[in-house]
Design a protein around this motif. Structure first.
Motif, PDB file in Angstrom:
ATOM      1  N   ARG A 226       0.675  -1.107   0.246  1.00 50.92           N
ATOM      2  CA  ARG A 226      -0.082  -0.087  -0.081  1.00 50.92           C
ATOM      3  C   ARG A 226       1.117   1.078   0.040  1.00 50.92           C
ATOM      4  N   LEU A 227       2.200   1.282   0.028  1.00 53.41           N
ATOM      5  CA  LEU A 227       2.997   2.191   0.229  1.00 53.41           C
ATOM      6  C   LEU A 227       3.185   2.644  -1.471  1.00 53.41           C
ATOM      7  N   LEU A 228       2.959   1.774  -2.469  1.00 58.90           N
ATOM      8  CA  LEU A 228       3.297   1.964  -3.729  1.00 58.90           C
ATOM      9  C   LEU A 228       2.161   2.865  -4.419  1.00 58.90           C
ATOM     10  N   ARG A 229       2.614   3.772  -5.278  1.00 60.58           N
ATOM     11  CA  ARG A 229       1.723   4.404  -6.118  1.00 60.58           C
ATOM     12  C   ARG A 229       0.965   3.534  -7.102  1.00 60.58           C
ATOM     13  N   LEU A 230       0.307   4.466  -8.049  1.00 60.88           N
ATOM     14  CA  LEU A 230      -0.236   3.793  -9.188  1.00 60.88           C
ATOM     15  C   LEU A 230       0.765   3.185 -10.065  1.00 60.88           C
ATOM     16  N   ASP A 231       0.689   1.722 -10.347  1.00 62.25           N
ATOM     17  CA  ASP A 231       1.740   1.260 -11.265  1.00 62.25           C
ATOM     18  C   ASP A 231       3.112   1.019 -10.579  1.00 62.25           C
ATOM     19  N   GLY A 232       2.971   1.120  -9.212  1.00 56.25           N
ATOM     20  CA  GLY A 232       4.320   0.825  -8.456  1.00 56.25           C
ATOM     21  C   GLY A 232       4.856  -0.335  -8.411  1.00 56.25           C
ATOM     22  N   VAL A 233       5.885  -0.714  -8.157  1.00 56.72           N
ATOM     23  CA  VAL A 233       6.595  -1.894  -8.370  1.00 56.72           C
ATOM     24  C   VAL A 233       7.481  -2.386  -6.868  1.00 56.72           C
ATOM     25  N   PRO A 240      13.732 -14.636   2.172  1.00 61.21           N
ATOM     26  CA  PRO A 240      13.440 -15.497   3.380  1.00 61.21           C
ATOM     27  C   PRO A 240      12.971 -16.960   2.958  1.00 61.21           C
ATOM     28  N   PRO A 241      13.528 -17.986   3.932  1.00 63.95           N
ATOM     29  CA  PRO A 241      12.973 -19.360   3.749  1.00 63.95           C
ATOM     30  C   PRO A 241      11.336 -19.380   3.575  1.00 63.95           C
ATOM     31  N   GLN A 242      10.789 -18.561   4.535  1.00 59.77           N
ATOM     32  CA  GLN A 242       9.110 -18.719   4.649  1.00 59.77           C
ATOM     33  C   GLN A 242       8.578 -18.046   3.154  1.00 59.77           C
ATOM     34  N   PRO A 243       7.332 -18.416   2.851  1.00 62.47           N
ATOM     35  CA  PRO A 243       6.767 -17.999   1.692  1.00 62.47           C
ATOM     36  C   PRO A 243       6.105 -16.618   2.219  1.00 62.47           C
ATOM     37  N   LEU A 244       5.999 -15.488   1.338  1.00 62.82           N
ATOM     38  CA  LEU A 244       5.642 -14.246   1.611  1.00 62.82           C
ATOM     39  C   LEU A 244       4.123 -14.256   1.284  1.00 62.82           C
ATOM     40  N   GLU A 245       3.267 -13.681   1.925  1.00 58.49           N
ATOM     41  CA  GLU A 245       1.770 -13.768   1.438  1.00 58.49           C
ATOM     42  C   GLU A 245       1.292 -12.592   0.827  1.00 58.49           C
ATOM     43  N   VAL A 246       0.956 -12.382  -0.297  1.00 57.02           N
ATOM     44  CA  VAL A 246       0.780 -11.415  -1.166  1.00 57.02           C
ATOM     45  C   VAL A 246      -0.729 -11.053  -1.197  1.00 57.02           C
ATOM     46  N   PRO A 247      -1.407 -10.276  -0.679  1.00 58.84           N
ATOM     47  CA  PRO A 247      -2.855  -9.931  -0.687  1.00 58.84           C
ATOM     48  C   PRO A 247      -3.206  -9.397  -2.248  1.00 58.84           C
ATOM     49  N   ALA A 248      -4.236 -10.031  -2.860  1.00 61.01           N
ATOM     50  CA  ALA A 248      -4.585  -9.751  -4.191  1.00 61.01           C
ATOM     51  C   ALA A 248      -4.851  -8.121  -4.296  1.00 61.01           C
ATOM     52  N   PHE A 249      -5.834  -7.866  -3.371  1.00 62.28           N
ATOM     53  CA  PHE A 249      -6.423  -6.524  -3.330  1.00 62.28           C
ATOM     54  C   PHE A 249      -5.452  -5.497  -3.365  1.00 62.28           C
ATOM     55  N   ALA A 250      -4.394  -5.701  -2.522  1.00 60.62           N
ATOM     56  CA  ALA A 250      -3.377  -4.666  -2.286  1.00 60.62           C
ATOM     57  C   ALA A 250      -2.827  -4.218  -3.689  1.00 60.62           C
ATOM     58  N   LEU A 251      -2.636  -5.477  -4.576  1.00 57.57           N
ATOM     59  CA  LEU A 251      -2.084  -5.361  -6.045  1.00 57.57           C
ATOM     60  C   LEU A 251      -3.225  -4.603  -6.986  1.00 57.57           C
ATOM     61  N   ILE A 252      -4.260  -5.154  -6.818  1.00 61.57           N
ATOM     62  CA  ILE A 252      -5.450  -4.790  -7.692  1.00 61.57           C
ATOM     63  C   ILE A 252      -5.825  -3.135  -7.705  1.00 61.57           C
ATOM     64  N   ASN A 253      -5.962  -2.981  -6.397  1.00 61.27           N
ATOM     65  CA  ASN A 253      -6.651  -1.487  -6.032  1.00 61.27           C
ATOM     66  C   ASN A 253      -5.846  -0.483  -7.210  1.00 61.27           C
ATOM     67  N   SER A 254      -4.431  -0.400  -7.236  1.00 64.73           N
ATOM     68  CA  SER A 254      -3.768   0.620  -7.832  1.00 64.73           C
ATOM     69  C   SER A 254      -2.692  -0.152  -8.800  1.00 64.73           C
ATOM     70  N   ARG A 255      -3.384  -1.158  -9.523  1.00 68.64           N
ATOM     71  CA  ARG A 255      -2.565  -1.727 -10.534  1.00 68.64           C
ATOM     72  C   ARG A 255      -0.823  -1.951 -10.259  1.00 68.64           C
ATOM     73  N   ARG A 256      -0.740  -2.352  -9.077  1.00 66.25           N
ATOM     74  CA  ARG A 256       0.672  -2.442  -8.329  1.00 66.25           C
ATOM     75  C   ARG A 256       1.232  -3.859  -8.988  1.00 66.25           C
ATOM     76  N   SER A 257       2.607  -3.849  -8.922  1.00 70.77           N
ATOM     77  CA  SER A 257       3.149  -5.330  -9.022  1.00 70.77           C
ATOM     78  C   SER A 257       3.863  -5.773  -8.090  1.00 70.77           C
TER      79      SER A 257
END
Length: 317
Positions: A226-233, A240-257
């Motif tokens: 959520r710190l990313l701007r529109l189209d931010g990456v 890290p050895p453990q997986p990172l959880e990436v919530p879909a809506f945090a990407l979708i709402n500002s076309r983040r990558s």
């Protein structure tokens, strides 16, 4: 070609590997993929390097050389399987061994020229920490007018700050505390925030074009995305050895990558070395003897190094 090693940097990857945190390892194993030294001998077909040259070896020592990535100079993404400097199986079936050693034999195509302007001991970490951060900064076009955040101010993070600032970006450090704030600002950051303060994530929402994550520990991805701007990456170079959880809506709402990046090709690594030499950029290092490696590992895990350990290989002779 035979290289007489002078210095070998300690990377967090070395620790993950020797402790089998990234998978099974064939022991005994010599790690180390931040290697600098001088050419001691060359074979009859070597044309790129001569005896006595200052040279370096990074994270890989071979690739298929035939796939699209290799033909494009991006051997780090070799689809035929590149050969890592240590714990890799080379084309002849041998297990590669790294730089905590007095000598190493490497194909000249994977050997870099180390400019005289870079101090020997400081050059070693550039072969991993330097290129690991330079490559994504260049790929996502960090420069004047862009806002870049660097997560973590460790071995990778401090290089990301120096390089991003040299490229002309407005750099912010996001670290757990403000303990290293003075260092971060001295390295070229314009802003420094503590991620342990919840107000940081509120204040910086929709701010950055690019976030480089350098830490090898789990983080709360929803907050950082959520710190990313529109189209931010958001690019992770820490692993890290453990997986990172990436919530879909945090990407979708500002076309983040959300993306990852893996070192750089040989040509890009040489470009990085030349860039650092021209701009006077070098890692902050603490030189140690070989007998201090175990202690150095514990200090790396405790974030008690500013900012990269480098082994003086003369202490092995």
């Amino acid at each position: 070609m035979l290289i007489e090693i002078r210095y070998a940097g300690i990377c967090h990857s070395d620790i993950h590997t020797v402790r089998s945190e990234w998978g099974p390892v064939a022991y005994p194993l010599t790690v180390g993929h931040e290697i600098v030294g001088r050419v001691a001998e060359v074979g009859p077909d070597v044309t790129r390097h001569a005896v006595g040259e200052r040279v370096g070896v990074g994270c890989m020592v071979n690739s298929c050389r035939e796939c699209e990535a290799c033909r494009d100079g991006q051997e780090q993404y070799c689809t035929g399987g590149n050969t890592m400097t240590y714990a890799g199986v080379d084309r002849d079936g041998t297990v590669t061994q790294g730089g905590y050693s007095t000598h190493v034999v490497v194909d000249e195509d994977f050997v870099l020229r180390v400019p005289e302007a870079i101090p020997y001991e400081a050059a070693a970490p550039l072969l991993c920490a330097g290129i690991t951060t330079y490559s994504p900064l260049r790929h996502w076009k960090a420069g004047p007018g862009s806002k870049v955040a660097v997560v973590g101010l460790g071995g990778l993070g401090h290089m990301a700050v120096k390089i991003a600032a040299a490229l002309g970006a407005e750099v912010t450090v996001l670290s757990q505390t403000l303990n290293k704030k003075d260092d971060g600002l001295a390295f070229g950051a314009e802003h420094y925030y503590a991620t342990g303060d919840k107000a940081t994530f509120q204040a910086l929402q929709n701010t950055f074009d690019l976030i480089i994550n350098t830490v090898s520990a789990p983080i709360k991805m929803s907050s950082y995305l959520r710190l990313l701007r529109l189209d931010g990456v958001f690019v992770t170079v820490g692993a890290p050895p453990q997986p990172l959880e990436v919530p879909a809506f945090a990407l979708i709402n500002s076309r983040r990558s959300f993306a990852g990046s893996n070192i750089g090709g040989i040509a890009e690594t040489q470009e990085m070395l030349d860039f650092c030499a021209e701009r006077g950029i070098a890692p902050e290092v603490e030189v140690i003897g070989a007998d201090a490696v175990n202690e150095a590992y514990e200090r790396v895990l405790a974030s008690d190094v500013r900012y990269r350990f480098v082994i003086d290989v003369d202490t092995l002779r």
